[in-house]
Scaffold this motif. Structure first.
Motif, PDB file in Angstrom:
ATOM      1  N   ASN A  49       0.872  -1.185   0.000  1.00 31.85           N
ATOM      2  CA  ASN A  49       0.000   0.000   0.000  1.00 31.85           C
ATOM      3  C   ASN A  49       0.900   1.223   0.000  1.00 31.85           C
ATOM      4  OD1 ASN A  49      -1.773   2.078   0.393  1.00 31.85           O
ATOM      5  ND2 ASN A  49      -2.665   1.293   2.284  1.00 31.85           N
ATOM      6  N   SER A  50       1.171   1.768  -1.191  1.00 32.51           N
ATOM      7  CA  SER A  50       2.165   2.838  -1.302  1.00 32.51           C
ATOM      8  C   SER A  50       1.677   4.179  -0.754  1.00 32.51           C
ATOM      9  CB  SER A  50       2.622   2.989  -2.760  1.00 32.51           C
ATOM     10  OG  SER A  50       1.518   3.199  -3.611  1.00 32.51           O
ATOM     11  N   LYS A  51       0.461   4.212  -0.184  1.00 33.65           N
ATOM     12  CA  LYS A  51       0.014   5.413   0.544  1.00 33.65           C
ATOM     13  C   LYS A  51       0.569   5.424   1.966  1.00 33.65           C
ATOM     14  CE  LYS A  51      -4.296   5.562  -2.095  1.00 33.65           C
ATOM     15  NZ  LYS A  51      -5.766   5.344  -2.041  1.00 33.65           N
ATOM     16  N   ILE A  52       1.149   4.300   2.383  1.00 38.53           N
ATOM     17  CA  ILE A  52       1.783   4.214   3.697  1.00 38.53           C
ATOM     18  C   ILE A  52       3.291   4.366   3.500  1.00 38.53           C
ATOM     19  CG2 ILE A  52       2.131   2.799   5.764  1.00 38.53           C
ATOM     20  CD1 ILE A  52      -0.786   3.526   5.300  1.00 38.53           C
ATOM     21  N   VAL A  53       3.902   5.359   4.168  1.00 38.46           N
ATOM     22  CA  VAL A  53       5.345   5.549   4.034  1.00 38.46           C
ATOM     23  C   VAL A  53       6.000   5.549   5.408  1.00 38.46           C
ATOM     24  CG1 VAL A  53       5.059   6.884   1.906  1.00 38.46           C
ATOM     25  CG2 VAL A  53       5.329   8.085   4.070  1.00 38.46           C
ATOM     26  N   ALA A  54       7.266   5.147   5.415  1.00 46.63           N
ATOM     27  CA  ALA A  54       8.094   5.208   6.612  1.00 46.63           C
ATOM     28  C   ALA A  54       9.147   6.287   6.409  1.00 46.63           C
ATOM     29  CB  ALA A  54       8.763   3.857   6.867  1.00 46.63           C
ATOM     30  N   THR A  55       9.519   6.970   7.499  1.00 51.09           N
ATOM     31  CA  THR A  55      10.571   7.974   7.419  1.00 51.09           C
ATOM     32  C   THR A  55      11.583   7.772   8.540  1.00 51.09           C
ATOM     33  OG1 THR A  55       9.256   9.548   8.732  1.00 51.09           O
ATOM     34  CG2 THR A  55       9.117   9.732   6.329  1.00 51.09           C
ATOM     35  N   HIS A  56      12.813   8.140   8.228  1.00 49.46           N
ATOM     36  CA  HIS A  56      13.888   8.191   9.215  1.00 49.46           C
ATOM     37  C   HIS A  56      14.218   9.649   9.501  1.00 49.46           C
ATOM     38  CE1 HIS A  56      15.474   4.601  10.832  1.00 49.46           C
ATOM     39  NE2 HIS A  56      16.017   4.099   9.742  1.00 49.46           N
ATOM     40  N   THR A  57      14.464   9.957  10.757  1.00 50.82           N
ATOM     41  CA  THR A  57      14.951  11.277  11.148  1.00 50.82           C
ATOM     42  C   THR A  57      16.096  11.056  12.135  1.00 50.82           C
ATOM     43  OG1 THR A  57      14.308  13.452  11.997  1.00 50.82           O
ATOM     44  CG2 THR A  57      13.251  11.527  13.012  1.00 50.82           C
ATOM     45  N   ASP A  58      16.580  12.129  12.745  1.00 50.88           N
ATOM     46  CA  ASP A  58      17.691  11.996  13.691  1.00 50.88           C
ATOM     47  C   ASP A  58      17.160  11.566  15.055  1.00 50.88           C
ATOM     48  OD1 ASP A  58      19.145  12.899  11.600  1.00 50.88           O
ATOM     49  OD2 ASP A  58      19.422  14.927  12.348  1.00 50.88           O
ATOM     50  N   SER A  59      16.676  10.333  15.115  1.00 51.03           N
ATOM     51  CA  SER A  59      16.162   9.777  16.365  1.00 51.03           C
ATOM     52  C   SER A  59      16.250   8.258  16.272  1.00 51.03           C
ATOM     53  CB  SER A  59      14.705  10.211  16.596  1.00 51.03           C
ATOM     54  OG  SER A  59      13.810   9.315  15.962  1.00 51.03           O
ATOM     55  N   PRO A  60      16.039   7.529  17.366  1.00 47.98           N
ATOM     56  CA  PRO A  60      16.054   6.066  17.306  1.00 47.98           C
ATOM     57  C   PRO A  60      14.799   5.458  16.677  1.00 47.98           C
ATOM     58  CG  PRO A  60      16.587   6.880  19.525  1.00 47.98           C
ATOM     59  CD  PRO A  60      16.022   8.017  18.755  1.00 47.98           C
ATOM     60  N   ASP A  61      13.747   6.257  16.461  1.00 46.89           N
ATOM     61  CA  ASP A  61      12.456   5.718  16.031  1.00 46.89           C
ATOM     62  C   ASP A  61      12.274   5.779  14.518  1.00 46.89           C
ATOM     63  OD1 ASP A  61      11.842   5.403  18.727  1.00 46.89           O
ATOM     64  OD2 ASP A  61      10.903   7.390  18.852  1.00 46.89           O
ATOM     65  N   VAL A  62      11.475   4.854  14.002  1.00 46.43           N
ATOM     66  CA  VAL A  62      10.985   4.920  12.627  1.00 46.43           C
ATOM     67  C   VAL A  62       9.543   5.416  12.688  1.00 46.43           C
ATOM     68  CG1 VAL A  62      10.459   3.629  10.522  1.00 46.43           C
ATOM     69  CG2 VAL A  62      12.466   3.020  11.888  1.00 46.43           C
ATOM     70  N   LEU A  63       9.207   6.386  11.832  1.00 49.44           N
ATOM     71  CA  LEU A  63       7.866   6.966  11.835  1.00 49.44           C
ATOM     72  C   LEU A  63       7.080   6.454  10.632  1.00 49.44           C
ATOM     73  CD1 LEU A  63       8.825  10.661  12.731  1.00 49.44           C
ATOM     74  CD2 LEU A  63       8.406   8.729  14.266  1.00 49.44           C
ATOM     75  N   ILE A  64       5.835   6.038  10.865  1.00 52.77           N
ATOM     76  CA  ILE A  64       4.950   5.523   9.811  1.00 52.77           C
ATOM     77  C   ILE A  64       3.821   6.517   9.591  1.00 52.77           C
ATOM     78  CG2 ILE A  64       3.441   3.625   9.090  1.00 52.77           C
ATOM     79  CD1 ILE A  64       6.326   2.741   9.310  1.00 52.77           C
ATOM     80  N   TRP A  65       3.571   6.852   8.312  1.00 57.36           N
ATOM     81  CA  TRP A  65       2.562   7.852   7.957  1.00 57.36           C
ATOM     82  C   TRP A  65       1.581   7.284   6.940  1.00 57.36           C
ATOM     83  CZ3 TRP A  65       3.452  12.447  10.569  1.00 57.36           C
ATOM     84  CH2 TRP A  65       4.751  12.637  11.060  1.00 57.36           C
TER      85      TRP A  65
END
Length: 472
Positions: free
Chosen positions: A132-148
């Motif tokens: 489902n390419s409407k769901i994306v993951a992002t990396h930032t300067d933190s230990p967590d992965v964010l899902i949108w």
């Protein structure tokens, strides 16, 4: 704004090299000959990642498709995840004079911002979920992965002081910042990440469903359910509200330094690989525990920045390094005394390689981009074959068949378009060389370059007949 991994790794090319401006001017003069279509889009802020989203509409002359990128700001305005609509012109539609007449400082009419998400920190990496390419993951300067969920996220105005958007899920498990290494699985909604804690971490988005059920059975306790309720009120009190959290399924230890990139085996949710600043390529299998299955101690002569696993033949893995080279490994024969034994080493860059990616459309083709501002396209089937054209370019490295030189600084990311064969989006961080932000380019080489020689000659022969008839 930080340079992160793209700042200053890798050596120079040696010899007298043309200046950036000279190279760019020469490239621009060849655009009508080399490209079937090209859109140049000036970015106010650099973007470290660009990805194609779902195709929205097909029309006679062009298709409309989502495009994901980021804005890496100087914090005078918030960092953002940008969802844009892109008009992709179909093959053999654009006139040569149209694609060559663009202004470097202008925005392309083919790229229009659709939605802005205010991101908690800089966006270093974006990956879309294949299921489902409407769901994306992002990396930032933190230990967590964010899902949108980019379709359900509200559109935000990126002004100073605006509250951060709330991610739909937060994946936890790293013990230190995880900035770049991020991958999504082709077969299951699994997410893979690597970080400064030298670990590779695996999650299943499905685990959120079971955790939601547990939260709903204990509505009085402050858990994910409460966070979801507050999420819809985001912006009323201008405070960031965390989304629900998902814990890791597995943590894998084996690297001696930062993990820079990870990738799933295309046919498995349990097999994956990783590369890092320890010069190692490691293969893992979650079914056999958290220790490496195969560890190549010295896959390159420097830090490894990127890795990709062939979707066509799962024996082949690509790696890119600060030693300026790309290597192709066969996982059936990875090492000799701990040192990498590549099938072939591709040497066509003069600076650190930042991104490698197999073509989704031809099994032997892949791309590589680097800090030298070049995006090379390679075909390993061409290695060793007699090529009459090689006499005109005797210094061309074996396997190299196209060189995209439209960027004036390091090409930090690119992505093949699965929906539109041979169409690529690429992004460069131009701040150092031009004083600008970044450049986004969407391009497709002319099909005479990649089609078979027999087909091309047959078509040119038809033109020859047609021209002679017109002349008579």
């Amino acid at each position: 704004m930080k340079e992160g991994r793209v700042g200053g790794k890798g050596g120079g090319g040696g010899g007298a090299q043309p200046s950036v401006d000279e190279r760019y001017t020469q490239w621009k003069s060849l655009v009508p000959v080399l490209y079937d279509w090209l859109a140049n889009h000036n970015l106010v802020w650099p973007s470290l990642s660009c990805r194609w989203g779902p195709q929205l509409e097909q029309a006679t002359y062009k298709n409309r498709q989502r495009l994901y990128l980021s804005e890496q700001t100087d914090v005078s305005v918030p960092n953002t995840l940008v969802i844009a609509n892109c008009e992709v012109v179909k093959p053999r539609v654009a006139a040569a004079e149209h694609i060559s007449q663009f202004n470097e400082e202008a925005r392309s009419p083919f790229v229009k911002k659709f939605k802005t998400i205010i991101h908690p920190g800089e966006v270093n990496r974006i990956r879309e979920l294949p299921q489902n390419s409407k769901i994306v993951a992002t990396h930032t300067d933190s230990p967590d992965v964010l899902i949108w969920d980019v379709e359900s996220q509200p559109n935000r105005h990126a002004v100073l002081g605006a509250s951060e958007s709330c991610p739909d899920l937060i994946l936890t498990g790293h013990q230190d910042d995880a900035e770049f290494a991020l991958a999504m699985c082709q077969t299951e909604p699994f997410v893979l990440s690597g970080g400064k804690d030298k670990s590779v971490v695996l999650w299943s988005i499905h685990d959120h469903i079971s955790s939601l059920a547990a939260d709903q059975s204990a509505t009085k306790s402050p858990g994910s359910g409460a966070a979801n309720t507050k999420q819809s009120k985001l912006g009323v009190d201008d405070k960031r509200v965390d989304g629900p959290r998902v814990h890791a399924r597995g943590v894998f230890q084996g690297h001696e330094d930062t993990v820079e990139d990870v990738q799933f085996c295309p046919s498995s949710s349990q097999e994956f690989c990783s590369v890092g600043d320890d010069s190692c390529l490691i293969l893992w299998d979650a079914r056999s525990g958290s220790a490496p299955v195969t560890k190549v101690e010295k896959a390159h002569n420097a830090d490894l920045h990127c890795v990709d696993w062939s979707p066509h033949d799962t024996h082949f893995i690509l790696t890119g390094s600060a030693d300026n080279s790309v290597r192709m490994f066969d996982r059936r024969n990875l090492t000799s005394g701990g040192v990498g034994s590549p099938v072939h080493t591709f040497e066509g860059h003069s600076a650190a390689v930042l991104c490698v990616q197999w073509s989704p459309h031809k099994c032997s083709v892949f791309g590589s981009s680097a800090e030298d501002g070049i995006l090379n396209l390679w075909d390993y089937e061409g290695i060793g074959k007699q090529n009459p054209a090689r006499t005109k370019a005797p210094n061309a490295p074996p396997g190299l068949f196209f060189r995209h030189a439209g960027h004036r600084d390091k090409v930090v990311d690119f992505h093949w378009n699965v929906s539109d064969p041979w169409t690529i989006v690429s992004v460069s961080d131009d701040g150092e060389s031009t004083g600008g932000g970044g450049t986004l380019q969407i391009w497709r080489m002319i099909d005479l370059i990649y089609r078979s020689e027999e087909e091309v000659l047959e078509e040119l022969d038809k033109f020859k007949v047609h021209l002679s008839e017109c002349a008579s």
